[in-house]
Scaffold this active site. Structure first.
Site, PDB file in Angstrom:
ATOM      1  CG  HIS A   1      41.852  37.780  45.809  1.00  0.00           C
ATOM      2  ND1 HIS A   1      41.607  38.768  46.732  1.00  0.00           N
ATOM      3  CD2 HIS A   1      40.675  37.132  45.635  1.00  0.00           C
ATOM      4  CE1 HIS A   1      40.336  38.705  47.110  1.00  0.00           C
ATOM      5  NE2 HIS A   1      39.749  37.733  46.457  1.00  0.00           N
TER       6      HIS A   1
ATOM      7  CG  ASP B   1      46.531  34.420  48.407  1.00  0.00           C
ATOM      8  OD1 ASP B   1      45.947  33.597  49.135  1.00  0.00           O
ATOM      9  OD2 ASP B   1      45.949  35.309  47.763  1.00  0.00           O
TER      10      ASP B   1
ATOM     11  CD  GLN C   1      40.487  30.080  45.234  1.00  0.00           C
ATOM     12  OE1 GLN C   1      40.092  28.945  45.027  1.00  0.00           O
ATOM     13  NE2 GLN C   1      39.677  31.072  45.566  1.00  0.00           N
TER      14      GLN C   1
ATOM     15  CE  LYS D   1      38.797  32.006  49.140  1.00  0.00           C
ATOM     16  NZ  LYS D   1      37.680  32.555  48.369  1.00  0.00           N
TER      17      LYS D   1
ATOM     18  CB  CYS E   1      38.686  40.014  44.309  1.00  0.00           C
ATOM     19  SG  CYS E   1      37.170  40.205  45.209  1.00  0.00           S
TER      20      CYS E   1
HETATM   21  N1  PLP Z   1      43.440  35.219  47.775  1.00  0.00           N
HETATM   22  C1  PLP Z   1      42.778  34.446  46.906  1.00  0.00           C
HETATM   23  C2  PLP Z   1      43.533  33.770  45.802  1.00  0.00           C
HETATM   24  C3  PLP Z   1      41.400  34.271  47.043  1.00  0.00           C
HETATM   25  O1  PLP Z   1      40.738  33.514  46.166  1.00  0.00           O
HETATM   26  C4  PLP Z   1      40.731  34.907  48.117  1.00  0.00           C
HETATM   27  C5  PLP Z   1      39.268  34.768  48.295  1.00  0.00           C
HETATM   28  O2  PLP Z   1      38.475  34.906  47.409  1.00  0.00           O
HETATM   29  C6  PLP Z   1      41.470  35.697  48.990  1.00  0.00           C
HETATM   30  C7  PLP Z   1      42.827  35.826  48.792  1.00  0.00           C
HETATM   31  C8  PLP Z   1      40.837  36.415  50.120  1.00  0.00           C
HETATM   32  O3  PLP Z   1      40.379  35.546  51.084  1.00  0.00           O
HETATM   33  P1  PLP Z   1      39.401  36.045  52.242  1.00  0.00           P
HETATM   34  O4  PLP Z   1      38.359  36.879  51.570  1.00  0.00           O
HETATM   35  O5  PLP Z   1      38.888  34.789  52.805  1.00  0.00           O
HETATM   36  O6  PLP Z   1      40.221  36.827  53.197  1.00  0.00           O
END
Ligand code: PLP
Length: 409
Positions: A124, A201, A204, A227, A367
């Site tokens: 992401h 990370d 997910q 999430k 993203c």
């Molecule tokens: N990493 C992954 C794999 C994600 O799917 C997301 C959210 O879409 C994020 C990071 C970022 O999370 P947040 O926007 O809640 O900070």
């Protein structure tokens, strides 16, 4: 999914009864973007605002004590849920801020010019851009592990090569686009063998399986509440006492200081150094309620329910002429995200046509533009399922998708 009573689970989510302006009943398949919130989370947050709203850690009055205790109780509940010590959990705004905290708080102070950070093509943007920025600032090298375009999995041979001489590995637990779960245990083991620090990370991963910080043995885990049934605006970084001691402040101001004079300031030790300004009190309380809600289930049962639905959806969608799936929803480790494209209907148009039937799916680059480049597409449609979704919802979705494909291609 037999272990879960989906009907009673659905009753906990008032929004699932929502009727859209066009009269269609909402079918929410955008869970990888954010999950819906059960009533107990909504209630815990409004109870705070209705009955004990106050700033935390700042005054000796009853409400301030109640707010402070609630904030710290939530920290205990949440860190316990993730198998970490409360003092090793730093509240952040989400996974994004958690990763930025590792970049600006740890990597900036511990990596030098020429040091290597290994990330992957399926990250992401939250796990790409902070490393690119650090590279500009400090001259660290960022290496990207490619994915195999047929299996949609990480190229582990390339990972092994990239690991050579690396100082930090940053990998997503599960791809938000492909639903592919990476072999994070193996990645952590291989990284530690060569003395490399690891960030996973878990944005997910956390909604789909039990994340156990101590067991995993990674240096940093980044998590978002929203999430996994919690509110937006909060998440955390889980890290070890050792790593915390190596970190410097990322954001400065109130709460994180010991003393401030016109000559300079001193900072608190431990996680308190990284929690600046008024805390996200209501959000922490809401997240605490969310993990309490999740705790009545086994995460394995949630995963098998979601997986069953995603595998069924993926298999059936693949049979529809013109539809291509990106990922492998049938793999038992895959999460609930199913990315797809039609060969002649534009993804934006397809999403609008699905929305007309009440089906909320995500469309775009998610993203993850480097992943889109690797896949050779500008965007995908993504249906992503969670605990409250049902096979009947998927049946309706498949029927509507077939109708769209026949009518508009
Ligand atoms: N990493 C992954 C794999 C994600 O799917 C997301 C959210 O879409 C994020 C990071 C970022 O999370 P947040 O926007 O809640 O900070």
């Amino acid at each position: 999914g037999q272990m879960l009573d989906i009907k009673s689970i659905r009753a906990d989510f008032p929004i699932l009864d929502r009727v859209l302006p066009n009269g269609k009943k909402l079918v929410y398949f955008d869970n990888a973007a954010t999950s819906q919130k059960p009533q107990c989370v909504i209630d815990a947050m409004s109870n705070f605002y209705e009955n004990y709203n106050s700033n935390a850690h700042r005054a000796n009055h009853t409400l301030a004590d109640e707010a402070s205790s609630a904030l710290e109780n939530a920290r205990s509940q949440i860190s316990n849920f993730f198998g970490a010590k409360p003092e090793n959990m730093i509240y952040t705004s989400g996974a994004t801020e958690a990763i930025n905290l590792v970049s600006y708080g740890w990597a900036k102070n511990n990596l030098q010019y020429g040091d290597v950070i290994v990330i992957t093509e399926m990250e992401h943007h939250a796990d790409i851009v902070p490393w690119q920025e650090l590279s500009k600032e400090k001259g660290v090298e960022v290496r990207y592990v490619p994915i195999n375009n047929e299996t949609f999995t990480l190229d582990m041979e390339a990972f092994e090569i990239a690991l050579e001489g690396a100082s930090l590995v940053c990998v997503t637990h599960t791809s938000n686009v492909l639903g592919i779960r990476n072999p994070i245990e193996k990645i952590i083991e291989m990284s530690k063998e060569v003395g490399c620090k690891v960030l996973i990370d878990c944005a997910q991963g956390a909604p789909h399986e039990k994340i156990d910080f101590e067991n995993l043995g990674a240096d940093f885990l980044a998590i978002s509440a929203h999430k996994m049934a919690g509110p937006t605006g909060i998440g955390c970084l889980l890290t070890s006492t050792e790593r915390i001691q190596e970190m410097g402040p990322f954001m400065t101001g109130g709460s994180m200081i010991k003393t401030v004079t016109t000559n300079g300031s001193t900072f608190k030790d431990g996680h308190a150094m990284f929690e600046t300004g008024t805390p996200r009190i209501a959000e922490a309380i809401g997240w605490g309620a969310a993990v309490e809600w999740l705790d009545q289930f086994e995460m394995e049962d949630i995963h098998s329910h979601v997986h069953e639905i995603a595998a069924f959806a993926g298999n059936e969608m693949e049979k529809i002429p013109g539809i291509k799936i990106f990922g492998n929803p049938s793999n038992k480790d895959s999460s609930g995200a199913v990315s797809f494209l039609h060969d002649s209907i534009q993804s934006q148009d397809l999403a609008l046509l699905l929305d007309q039937g009440g089906y909320a799916v995500r469309t775009g680059h998610h993203c993850a533009q480097p992943l889109m480049d690797a896949l050779g597409v500008p965007s995908t449609n993504r249906a992503s399922f969670w605990i409250y979704n049902t096979k009947e919802e998927v049946d309706g979705f498949l029927e509507h998708l077939k109708y769209i494909c026949e009518r508009f291609s």
